[in-house]
Motif scaffolding. Sequence first.
Motif, PDB file in Angstrom:
ATOM      1  N   ASP A 110     -44.520   4.070 -11.058  1.00 12.78           N
ATOM      2  CA  ASP A 110     -45.700   3.354 -10.587  1.00 12.78           C
ATOM      3  C   ASP A 110     -46.107   3.908  -9.219  1.00 12.78           C
ATOM      4  O   ASP A 110     -46.450   5.086  -9.117  1.00 12.78           O
ATOM      5  CB  ASP A 110     -45.432   1.848 -10.566  1.00 12.78           C
ATOM      6  CG  ASP A 110     -46.715   1.043 -10.425  1.00 12.78           C
ATOM      7  OD1 ASP A 110     -47.792   1.567 -10.735  1.00 12.78           O
ATOM      8  OD2 ASP A 110     -46.646  -0.123  -9.995  1.00 12.78           O
ATOM      9  N   ASP A 111     -46.054   3.092  -8.154  1.00  9.82           N
ATOM     10  CA  ASP A 111     -46.480   3.565  -6.828  1.00  9.82           C
ATOM     11  C   ASP A 111     -45.313   4.031  -5.965  1.00  9.82           C
ATOM     12  O   ASP A 111     -45.475   4.278  -4.770  1.00  9.82           O
ATOM     13  CB  ASP A 111     -47.263   2.473  -6.095  1.00  9.82           C
ATOM     14  CG  ASP A 111     -46.450   1.200  -5.889  1.00  9.82           C
ATOM     15  OD1 ASP A 111     -45.339   1.091  -6.469  1.00  9.82           O
ATOM     16  OD2 ASP A 111     -46.917   0.303  -5.160  1.00  9.82           O
ATOM     17  N   ILE A 112     -44.110   4.156  -6.573  1.00  9.90           N
ATOM     18  CA  ILE A 112     -42.909   4.568  -5.835  1.00  9.90           C
ATOM     19  C   ILE A 112     -42.488   5.967  -6.268  1.00  9.90           C
ATOM     20  O   ILE A 112     -42.443   6.271  -7.459  1.00  9.90           O
ATOM     21  CB  ILE A 112     -41.742   3.590  -6.088  1.00  9.90           C
ATOM     22  CG1 ILE A 112     -42.083   2.188  -5.610  1.00  9.90           C
ATOM     23  CG2 ILE A 112     -40.462   4.096  -5.424  1.00  9.90           C
ATOM     24  CD1 ILE A 112     -42.067   1.986  -4.123  1.00  9.90           C
ATOM     25  N   LEU A 134     -37.182   6.767  -0.754  1.00  6.42           N
ATOM     26  CA  LEU A 134     -38.181   6.081  -1.568  1.00  6.42           C
ATOM     27  C   LEU A 134     -39.459   5.953  -0.762  1.00  6.42           C
ATOM     28  O   LEU A 134     -39.442   5.461   0.374  1.00  6.42           O
ATOM     29  CB  LEU A 134     -37.700   4.680  -1.969  1.00  6.42           C
ATOM     30  CG  LEU A 134     -36.420   4.584  -2.796  1.00  6.42           C
ATOM     31  CD1 LEU A 134     -36.117   3.126  -3.125  1.00  6.42           C
ATOM     32  CD2 LEU A 134     -36.533   5.403  -4.071  1.00  6.42           C
ATOM     33  N   PHE A 135     -40.564   6.415  -1.339  1.00  6.29           N
ATOM     34  CA  PHE A 135     -41.873   6.333  -0.702  1.00  6.29           C
ATOM     35  C   PHE A 135     -42.790   5.473  -1.565  1.00  6.29           C
ATOM     36  O   PHE A 135     -42.912   5.710  -2.764  1.00  6.29           O
ATOM     37  CB  PHE A 135     -42.501   7.729  -0.557  1.00  6.29           C
ATOM     38  CG  PHE A 135     -41.677   8.686   0.258  1.00  6.29           C
ATOM     39  CD1 PHE A 135     -41.728   8.674   1.642  1.00  6.29           C
ATOM     40  CD2 PHE A 135     -40.849   9.618  -0.360  1.00  6.29           C
ATOM     41  CE1 PHE A 135     -40.981   9.563   2.398  1.00  6.29           C
ATOM     42  CE2 PHE A 135     -40.095  10.520   0.381  1.00  6.29           C
ATOM     43  CZ  PHE A 135     -40.157  10.485   1.769  1.00  6.29           C
ATOM     44  N   ARG A 136     -43.446   4.483  -0.946  1.00  4.03           N
ATOM     45  CA  ARG A 136     -44.449   3.700  -1.663  1.00  4.03           C
ATOM     46  C   ARG A 136     -45.834   4.158  -1.223  1.00  4.03           C
ATOM     47  O   ARG A 136     -46.091   4.345  -0.032  1.00  4.03           O
ATOM     48  CB  ARG A 136     -44.295   2.199  -1.384  1.00  4.03           C
ATOM     49  CG  ARG A 136     -45.272   1.345  -2.212  1.00  4.03           C
ATOM     50  CD  ARG A 136     -45.006  -0.139  -2.059  1.00  4.03           C
ATOM     51  NE  ARG A 136     -45.391  -0.632  -0.748  1.00  4.03           N
ATOM     52  CZ  ARG A 136     -46.633  -0.998  -0.414  1.00  4.03           C
ATOM     53  NH1 ARG A 136     -47.618  -0.907  -1.293  1.00  4.03           N
ATOM     54  NH2 ARG A 136     -46.890  -1.446   0.796  1.00  4.03           N
ATOM     55  N   VAL A 243     -35.496   1.898  -9.669  1.00  7.27           N
ATOM     56  CA  VAL A 243     -36.580   2.875  -9.796  1.00  7.27           C
ATOM     57  C   VAL A 243     -36.233   3.748 -10.994  1.00  7.27           C
ATOM     58  O   VAL A 243     -35.121   4.292 -11.066  1.00  7.27           O
ATOM     59  CB  VAL A 243     -36.721   3.730  -8.525  1.00  7.27           C
ATOM     60  CG1 VAL A 243     -37.800   4.794  -8.700  1.00  7.27           C
ATOM     61  CG2 VAL A 243     -37.036   2.845  -7.314  1.00  7.27           C
ATOM     62  N   ALA A 244     -37.170   3.886 -11.931  1.00  6.80           N
ATOM     63  CA  ALA A 244     -36.839   4.587 -13.166  1.00  6.80           C
ATOM     64  C   ALA A 244     -37.973   5.482 -13.625  1.00  6.80           C
ATOM     65  O   ALA A 244     -39.154   5.160 -13.459  1.00  6.80           O
ATOM     66  CB  ALA A 244     -36.509   3.580 -14.270  1.00  6.80           C
ATOM     67  N   GLU A 245     -37.585   6.608 -14.199  1.00  5.86           N
ATOM     68  CA  GLU A 245     -38.505   7.471 -14.935  1.00  5.86           C
ATOM     69  C   GLU A 245     -37.708   8.202 -15.997  1.00  5.86           C
ATOM     70  O   GLU A 245     -36.775   8.957 -15.677  1.00  5.86           O
ATOM     71  CB  GLU A 245     -39.228   8.469 -14.031  1.00  5.86           C
ATOM     72  CG  GLU A 245     -40.267   9.277 -14.807  1.00  5.86           C
ATOM     73  CD  GLU A 245     -40.986  10.327 -13.987  1.00  5.86           C
ATOM     74  OE1 GLU A 245     -41.990  10.871 -14.495  1.00  5.86           O
ATOM     75  OE2 GLU A 245     -40.547  10.634 -12.864  1.00  5.86           O
TER      76      GLU A 245
END
Length: 297
Positions: A110-112, A134-136, A243-245
């Motif tokens: 998403d935005d991360i 981690l960057f938002r 956080v997942a992809e």
Amino acid sequence: MPLVAGIPSQLWSIIAILIASLSLLPALAPRPSWAANQPDRADLGAIARQAVIEIFQDRDPTAVDRFFAESFVQHDPNLADGRSGLKAFAAEIARSPRSNVAIYRMLVDDDIVMLHSKYEGLPGFAGPVIAFDLFRFAGGKIVEHWGGQELEASPNPSGHTQVDGPTAVVDRDRTEENRALVRAFKQVVTVELRFDRVDQFIEGDNYTQHASKVGDGTARMKARVSEVSKPAASPVLLPRRYVAEGNFVLAVVEARTEPPTANYDLFRVQDGKIAEHWDVLSLIPPRDQWKNANGQF
């Protein structure tokens, strides 16, 4: 202007109305949505990667203004808050002739954006550092950052380093399934300490370990978790974010140990089972030494 012969005046009136209506169409057309104007997933990853490279490899402090929003919020307790704090840090990096970065893994959720990297020449560290960042994003710029780091160690008892192993993101259609698997594993095994259910999440002894002090296999994993998280009145390891992809899932965990740490646990999932693990156990300094008040998590 005289009317063209043979065309009734009423028809001219209709034509005039049609022409006026056509001129209004651009104004009446729907505006592109906010989402349509935002960078896509690949763009966000590329922006985060480029920001890190320009600051740590190119040693260019002006990159902060290009990539980070004015409202930027810093959660790493070792760095001052806001864009001004990041500018001061980038200027310090620019003065280091040894600063460099190698990025090994990237996830976009998403935005991360998550980056798994090795830094060299970081102020306050005696050698290379392994880190998770981690960057938002909002509006195409970085608005928030969380990070954890620890010194690079020698290969672990199984000969693996903290960064080697697979890097390709696959199975994106199974992202949520894999996130749920890792979430359940962390809750059942590391919070509830139900080691009798490990086989529900890991296939036999097929578990490749990159943690610096632990070797391959589930027996070593169980011993490590038991050592850190002895049965207590309240959980010691508290998962705070996932956080997942695709086949990779990162769990950010608050470890209420002594001293406390922010644990970044990255898992690779294969065929519905957890197959590989990397981590960083980042020391949380005493609160009176924090350089910002935003909290590690």
